[in-house]
Each structure stands twice: as structure tokens, then as C-alpha cells.
Design an enzyme around this catalytic site. Structure first.
Site: not given
Ligand code: IFM
Length: 791
Positions: A366-367, A504, A617-618
Site C-alpha cells: 500500500w506504500d 501491525e 507500530k505506526q
Molecule cells: O507497508 C509497510 C507496512 O505498513 C509496515 N511494514 C513495512 C511495509 C512495507 O514498507
């Protein structure tokens, strides 16, 4: 690295010297000195990558010191063979060079370096290197190289090598070849995967040719090259081409005189059978060698001139100037450089590490749509379209994913490669180096709507109806159909169970707020689009409806689910619960930061038990608010920012830019700048200690977004331009341009004024809103608008 070397007669070595002249310092990334550790070597290789979005080459030292991880990657060339899942293939190399004297190789890992520097000229897309070695016998030799892959012709590359024996005369051997004996890194330490097998290796009077074939998909990769001395010096050398299995070595021996400089050059052509019409693909050698001959005929100076012209145009469009903050300027330029060398000129995938390495196996996440795509939408709409075309072309794979999970429609894979089918590995080496089962492939489904968010954003800014009607509609409808079959009816409302949100750390959760909000929006969009297109383009609708066998009741059902899909927000405070039961988890907050400013886990919390806490995590809820800024009030954003910020560990490179932009939205401006600098320097400062594995493409795109959408506060809507700027104290001025529906918008922002000019073919008046104040802007006329910010 300054000045140019001279040949015997005192004249410049060649006319390339002026083309290769270094750009001003602000355009350079310098890496001085040499550290032997493989990690240090590989970090530089990642950072100094050159490329053109079709073929990118890591910035390896030409002699390939022990511990290197050099590689060339071609967009879309994936293979599985014995690997767990399909991965981006390391392709045959053409940039290796070694210099020998009396049986010894000059090499940084075994010789002393009297000087050593690699310089990436970002303005020109050229990597330079200058090293002076002193070997064990006191022999001193300077090696200088300059190499690039052409921007105007993605199949061609060039390298110039100069050597100068400083304190000795005698025979020197200079070797360079083509190497098909390359392996991908495996999953476990020291494990390697071989994806290529030899198809053809040949030498001609003045060329070498190597053709390798990927073992599973049978993609043929052809590399043709010529390696010779420059400036008519061939007379002084002996040329010995040799073939060793899958490797070609071309050796030139010279009788060198002390203090004299000898120059060599390599012209390379790289192509695959996918790049030529099928009827000609059976003879790749003819294709590659014809191309090489044509390249030789045109001449290197002309080719480099064309390459520089394209770079000039690219920067003219994409450069963003920050006055008053050199560090931010250089970091942002570096990120834009990365975006430029990865822009796809054809429909194809963009992976989470760009084409800088095999990290994440070159897979697409999704990046791409949420973090990377906006740069291309605002600067190079045709490239943005190419990115989205990859998703459109892989709809059959996405349909397969949906049916494998027992659903209808299309489900974009969490990780995808050639076909769009899910290629997420089942195991991964997680934080704390444990190898664990991962569930993202099965559960991180927000990507389905992230892609559609990208489609809508692209259409909103570009107004590209043809894309919408011929690709977008089908994508939106098939994915809406997926959600309609995926949701669970609970009483009178709908829920989405067992997912992973952007955070995640928490798996198998129900009703992740980010996912549910996006799905609500997605389903509403699908039903609205259906109604809109039924009126405006009924034939196009009919065609899509026929193709996907759209049932009459589907659009109404999408709307119903959208309205009744669960979303939890505290009524009094506006706080959003990240998923069902999140507030019941153990409450821990970040109180300490390490030397790089990264959060340290509170005592007793590890990455194994973090899922039992509220630490995330984010950005998750906050990313939702960033993507839908008008759906939430300032107070709601602030409450959520204040709650989630101290609970975010930022263990993902995607997190900081969201916090930077949300910081601006809630007037946490100093925090915003701090987060911006982390994003912008993510790889330059190796913030997550893994830059050797590749560029973090999302933070690259995120840093551009933070400047344009955040500090400049620019949003291009379908019918107006909205600007809400806030510049960090030390920034004196921020200037850039963007494309908006076939127009060029120039913006020049200071702390109190916005100068704007919209260039267009015809004179029209367009609305622009600056901090809520509406203006009418006539195209092709400059305006200066004042603004005043309360402290
Ligand atoms: O898409 C990301 C995810 O949100 C977090 N881990 C790494 C992936 C790739 O950058």
C-alpha cells in the site's frame, strides 16, 4: 573530488569532462572514506543507486569488495524458482571493474586508501568515484570512475574509468565484463537463490554479449557491452576477452607510465524479451547488439547530452526549493532524486524499496498508493497513471485472491509482484530477530481500499476521464463487490472481522477504525460513481457492467453497507477506538527515546508481548484523519493526536510523515518539523538501521507530501486550489511547481505571502482558497496573496 585528470599531452582526457563536471554542492551526496563492514558498504550501495525506473543499479564500488551486495534490478522482473515466493531478480551486472598490477588487485579492503570518495550528482543522475590506493608494496594508483544509466533511453548505460599510476610504471591489467553469476539473498543467513540460467554468451570483434533467462518465468535478459580504451589509446593495449561459464571477462593490459592517466569506457545495453515485439524476441542478441551499434554511432557525448537534457526537465518540474534550511533542502532533494529515478515510463509495479535492492523481495504494498503516488500525480501524471495501470492490469490476480478467500470481486494483495496474486511470505524475520508466522497477507486488507483511494486522488487532480472509464470504474466496482461479500452482518449493522490495520502490532482484530472508515468511503464512492456515470457516460457504464456482470442490486447494497458499517468514536471526546477492545488493553506510553530519537519500549514490554498493550507500530487512526481531513474537526484531530502520539513506537518508516502532517493539522508545529526531518533523512541517517536492505520508498514519498501538503498546505481539488501554509521558523521561502489538469501552478511561499501563477493554454479564472479566504485567479497572471497566522 574537483578538477579533471590530464592525459600524457596535457589535454583534457576527453570532451566528457565538461559534461561530467560536478553540480553545485547542494546537489551532491558525498560519501567519504571507506569502512570495511558489509553493512557500511551496503548502506552506501543503497544510497548511491542510479537509475531510470526501468533499470536501476546499486552504487557498488567497481572492484566489489568483500561484503558488497551489488545489483542491478529491472522493473517488473520477478521470479520464484526455489525462493519461498516470487521476488525481484538480481540481474546480470556490467559495472564491475578491477585493476591489477604484479598479480595484485587494487582493492579498498586490502589496500590503504590515501583518499576515497563517492559522489552522487543528483542533478545529473551520475555517480562518481575517486580512490587513491597504496598497496602493500607501496605502489600508489588513482582510480576514477563516472557511471550512469540514461534517462532518455532506459536501456542504455555508460561508465568511464580512469587510472593513474602515481609512483610506478609497468604492466597494469584492467578487467571488466558481464556477470550472469549473480544470486538473490536468501531468507536465512548465507542462503542464496539462483534465478537465472545461461541462455547465450558470445563475443564479437568489439562487443560482449550475455543472455540469461529467469528460471521460472523464462524472461530473457540480454546485456550487450563494449569495453575499450578511450581517445585512440587502443594501440597501446592488448585485449583479451574470456568466457567463464556465465561470466564474461574482458581484460585490457597496458604498459603504463608513472604519472600518466589512462581512460577506458564501457557502453552497455540492457533489455528483455518483454521490451521487443514478440516476432523479434527470438533473437535478443540481434536486438541488443543493433541497439549497441546505434548507441556507438550516435556517440557518448551526444547520448550524455540528451540524458542531461531530460534531467534538466525533470528537475524543472519536480524541484522544491527551501531557502534557509540547507539540511532540509539537501534531504528533500535526495528524496526527490529517488522518486525521479524510479518513475515508471510504462505501466508497472513500484515496490516498497523502489528498485534499490531485494528488500521486501521487491514487492508492492500500500506504500505505493498512499505514500508514493501523490508525488507523481502532482508532477508527472502519466507516470501516476502507469502506477495505477499496474493495479488495473493485475485485476485478474486480485480476483483470484478474492475467490481464494471465499469472497467475490477483487482483493488487491497485501504484497504483489507479477500477477497481482498475493505473494506475502508466510514467515518473516520479525523485530527482535524472531522468525514468525505472519498474517499480513491474510488480514491486512485495507490495501483494497488504499488502491481505490489512489485512483480517486489521481482522478480528482488530473481529471483523467479516460482512465476513470476504462480502468477506474472496473477497479472500484470489483473491489466494492469484494467488501460487500467480506463484511459480516451483526444485527442491523455490518462489521469487518479478523483484520490487521496499519498498526501491525495487533493481529486478528475486529473493526479496525482505519479499515472500516476507508471501506465506508469506498462503498459510498462506488455507488455514487455508478449513479454519476449512468447519467454522464451510459455506454461506458454498460460496457463495464457487462464485463463484470454487475447485478442491479449491487450499487444500492454498497450504499447500505457503507451507511451501516461499524465505526466507534467516543461521543463526548471524539476519541476513536482503534479496533474493538483496544481500550481494554494495558495502557503503556513511550517515556524514553534513544540517541537517534527513536522511542524506547517501556520496561517489561517486548515485541512479543506488545500486542497486549495499547502501544502501536505506526499511525493508524491518525492516518485515517489525514486522508479524510474534512470528516473530522480540529478538536477531534487534536484529541486523537494527543492520545495516540505517546503510544506510537514508529517502528515503520511510514509513520513519521503522518505525524508530521497531523502535527501541522493540530498546531503541534515543532513536533511536525521534528517528524519531517526524520522522514526526510530516514535513509540518509539510516534511522531504522536497515538502509542496506534498500530505500524506504514510503518515507521518500512521505517527505515530499509533508512539504507540499503539510508545510505548503497545498491541496489540488477538482475545481479549486486550497493553500494553508505554515513554514518552519528558519525556512525563509518555499518554492515549487505542480501540474493541475494540464496547467502549471507555480507557488512561492514566505511566512506572510503566497505568490501564485497558473500557466495554461487559455485564459480562465480559477478559484483559490487561502486560509478560508476565496480568491479568483486568472491564468497566466501573477498574484501575491497575504496571509497572517495567529501564533
Ligand atoms: O507497508 C509497510 C507496512 O505498513 C509496515 N511494514 C513495512 C511495509 C512495507 O514498507
Amino acid at each position: 573530488m574537483t578538477g579533471s585528470s590530464l592525459l600524457d599531452d596535457g589535454k583534457p582526457v576527453d570532451e566528457l569532462d565538461s559534461l561530467f563536471e560536478l553540480s553545485p554542492e547542494e546537489w551532491l551526496l558525498r560519501k567519504k572514506g571507506f569502512r570495511k563492514s558489509p553493512k557500511a558498504i551496503q548502506i552506501n550501495e543503497t544510497l548511491l543507486t542510479t537509475g531510470n525506473g526501468y533499470l536501476n543499479v546499486r552504487g557498488s564500488l567497481e572492484e566489489l569488495p568483500p561484503g558488497h551486495c551489488g545489483g542491478m534490478y529491472l522493473a517488473g522482473v520477478y521470479d520464484k524458482s526455489e525462493a519461498d515466493v516470487e521476488e525481484l531478480v538480481k540481474c546480470p551486472m556490467w559495472t564491475d571493474v578491477s585493476v591489477w598490477h604484479e598479480g595484485e588487485k587494487f582493492c579498498l579492503s586490502c589496500n590503504r586508501a590515501l583518499e576515497h570518495e563517492q559522489v552522487l550528482d543528483m542533478k545529473k543522475g551520475i555517480l562518481h568515484r575517486r580512490t587513491t590506493f597504496k598497496n602493500q608494496h607501496g605502489k600508489i594508483l588513482t582510480l576514477e570512475t563516472s557511471r550512469l544509466v540514461f534517462m532518455h533511453d532506459p536501456h542504455r548505460g555508460y561508465m568511464r574509468v580512469k587510472i593513474t599510476p602515481r609512483n610506478f610504471s609497468g604492466q597494469i591489467r584492467v578487467l571488466s565484463g558481464l556477470n550472469g553469476e549473480v544470486y538473490n539473498r536468501g531468507f536465512f543467513p548465507r542462503e542464496q537463490y539462483k534465478h537465472l540460467q545461461l541462455e547465450r554468451i558470445e563475443r564479437g570483434r568489439n562487443f560482449m554479449y550475455l543472455e540469461m533467462k529467469t528460471r521460472e518465468r523464462g524472461i530473457r535478459i540480454a546485456v550487450g557491452a563494449s569495453w575499450k580504451m578511450m581517445n585512440g589509446q587502443e594501440r597501446k593495449r592488448r585485449w583479451e576477452p574470456r568466457i567463464y561459464g556465465e561470466k564474461f571477462t574482458s581484460e585490457i593490459t597496458i604498459d603504463a607510465s608513472r604519472g600518466h592517466t589512462y581512460a577506458f569506457e564501457k557502453l552497455a545495453v540492457v533489455m528483455t524479451n518483454r521490451d521487443v515485439p514478440t516476432e523479434r524476441a527470438h533473437n535478443m542478441m540481434r536486438e541488443a547488439i543493433c541497439n549497441l551499434r546505434c548507441y556507438v554511432r550516435t556517440g557518448v557525448p551526444v547520448e550524455i547530452g540528451r540524458h542531461l537534457d531530460v534531467w534538466r526537465e525533470l528537475w524543472k518540474q519536480a524541484d522544491v526549493r527551501i531557502e534557509g534550511d540547507d539540511t532540509a533542502q539537501q534531504a528533500l532533494r535526495y528524496n526527490i532524486y529517488q522518486l525521479l529515478i524510479n518513475g515508471p515510463s510504462k505501466p508497472g509495479p513500484i515496490g516498497a524499496k523502489f528498485l534499490s535492492s531485494e528488500g521486501y523481495m521487491g514487492h508492492v504494498f500500500w506504500d505505493t498508493e498512499i505514500f508514493i503516488l501523490p508525488f507523481y500525480i502532482y508532477n508527472f501524471p502519466s507516470m501516476a497513471r502507469n502506477i495505477l495501470m499496474y493495479r488495473c492490469n493485475t485485476l485478474p490476480g486480485a480476483m483470484m485472491n478474492a475467490s481464494k478467500s471465499g469472497c467475490e470481486g477483487a482483493r488487491f494483495a497485501w504484497e504483489s509482484a507479477t500477477t497481482g496474486e498475493d505473494v506475502t511470505p508466510r514467515f518473516a524475520s520479525k523485530l527482535e530477530k524472531t522468525i514468525r508466522l505472519i498474517y499480513t497477507g491474510m488480514e491486512e486488507e485495507h490495501i483494497v481500499s488504499d488502491v481505490i483511494y489512489g485512483v480517486e486522488r489521481y482522478f480528482r487532480v488530473t481529471g483523467d476521464e479516460s482512465f476513470l472509464l476504462h480502468c477506474g470504474l472496473e477497479m472500484v466496482f470489483l473491489t466494492a463487490r469484494y467488501w460487500a461479500s467480506r463484511v459480516t452482518k451483526v444485527g442491523e449493522h455490518y462489521e469487518i472481522h479478523k483484520v490487521i490495520g496499519p498498526d501491525e502490532f495487533h493481529e486478528h482484530v475486529n473493526n479496525n477504525a482505519y479499515t472500516n472508515w476507508l471501506v465506508k468511503w469506498h462503498l459510498r464512492l462506488a455507488s455514487m460513481l455508478f449513479r454519476h456515470v449512468r447519467k454522464t457516460a451510459p455506454e461506458a457504464l454498460q460496457e463495464v457492467a457487462g464485463k463484470i456482470a454487475l447485478r442491479d442490486d449491487e450499487p444500492a447494497r454498497w450504499l447500505e453497507i457503507s451507511r451501516k458499517l461499524k465505526f466507534s468514536q467516543e461521543a463526548e471526546t471524539g476519541l476513536v477506538e482503534q479496533f474493538d477492545g483496544y481500550f481494554d488493553l494495558k495502557d503503556r506510553v513511550i517515556e524514553r527515546y534513544d540517541r537517534s530519537g527513536n522511542p524506547v519500549l517501556p520496561a517489561g514490554v517486548t515485541y512479543r508481548n506488545i500486542g497486549r498493550t495499547r502501544l502501536i507500530k505506526q499511525a493508524d487512526v491518525l492516518l485515517m484523519m489525514l486522508l479524510f481531513p474534512h470528516s473530522f474537526s480540529f478538536e477531534e484531530k487534536k484529541v486523537n493526536y494527543d492520545f495516540y502520539e505517546p503510544r506510537t513506537v514508529h517502528k515503520s518508516s511510514l509513520s513519521h510523515c503522518t505525524y508530521a502532517m497531523m502535527g501541522l493539522a493540530v498546531s503541534e508545529r515543532n513536533n511536525a518539523y521534528r517528524y519531517f526531518m526524520k522522514t526526510a533523512q530516514f535513509d540518509l541517517e539510516n534511522l531504522h538501521n536497515n538502509t542496506e536492505l534498500g530505500i524506504h520508498a514510503a518515507s521518500v514519498g512521505g517527505s515530499w507530501q509533508t512539504v507540499i501538503h503539510g508545510f505548503a498546505g497545498l491541496t489540488l481539488k477538482s475545481d479549486r486550489i486550497v493553500i494553508n501554509p505554515w513554514l518552519p521558523k528558519k525556512w525563509e521561502r518555499l518554492s515549487f511547481r505542480v501540474r493541475w489538469r494540464e496547467r502549471d501552478v507555480y507557488l512561492d511561499i514566505t511566512h506572510s505571502e503566497v505568490s501564485i501563477r497558473i500557466d495554461a493554454v487559455s485564459d480562465v479564472t480559477l478559484p483559490c482558497t487561502l486560509y478560508g479566504q476565496n480568491y479568483k485567479i486568472r491564468t497566466n497572471k501573477p498574484y501575491t496573496l497575504q496571509y497572517c497566522l495567529s501564533k
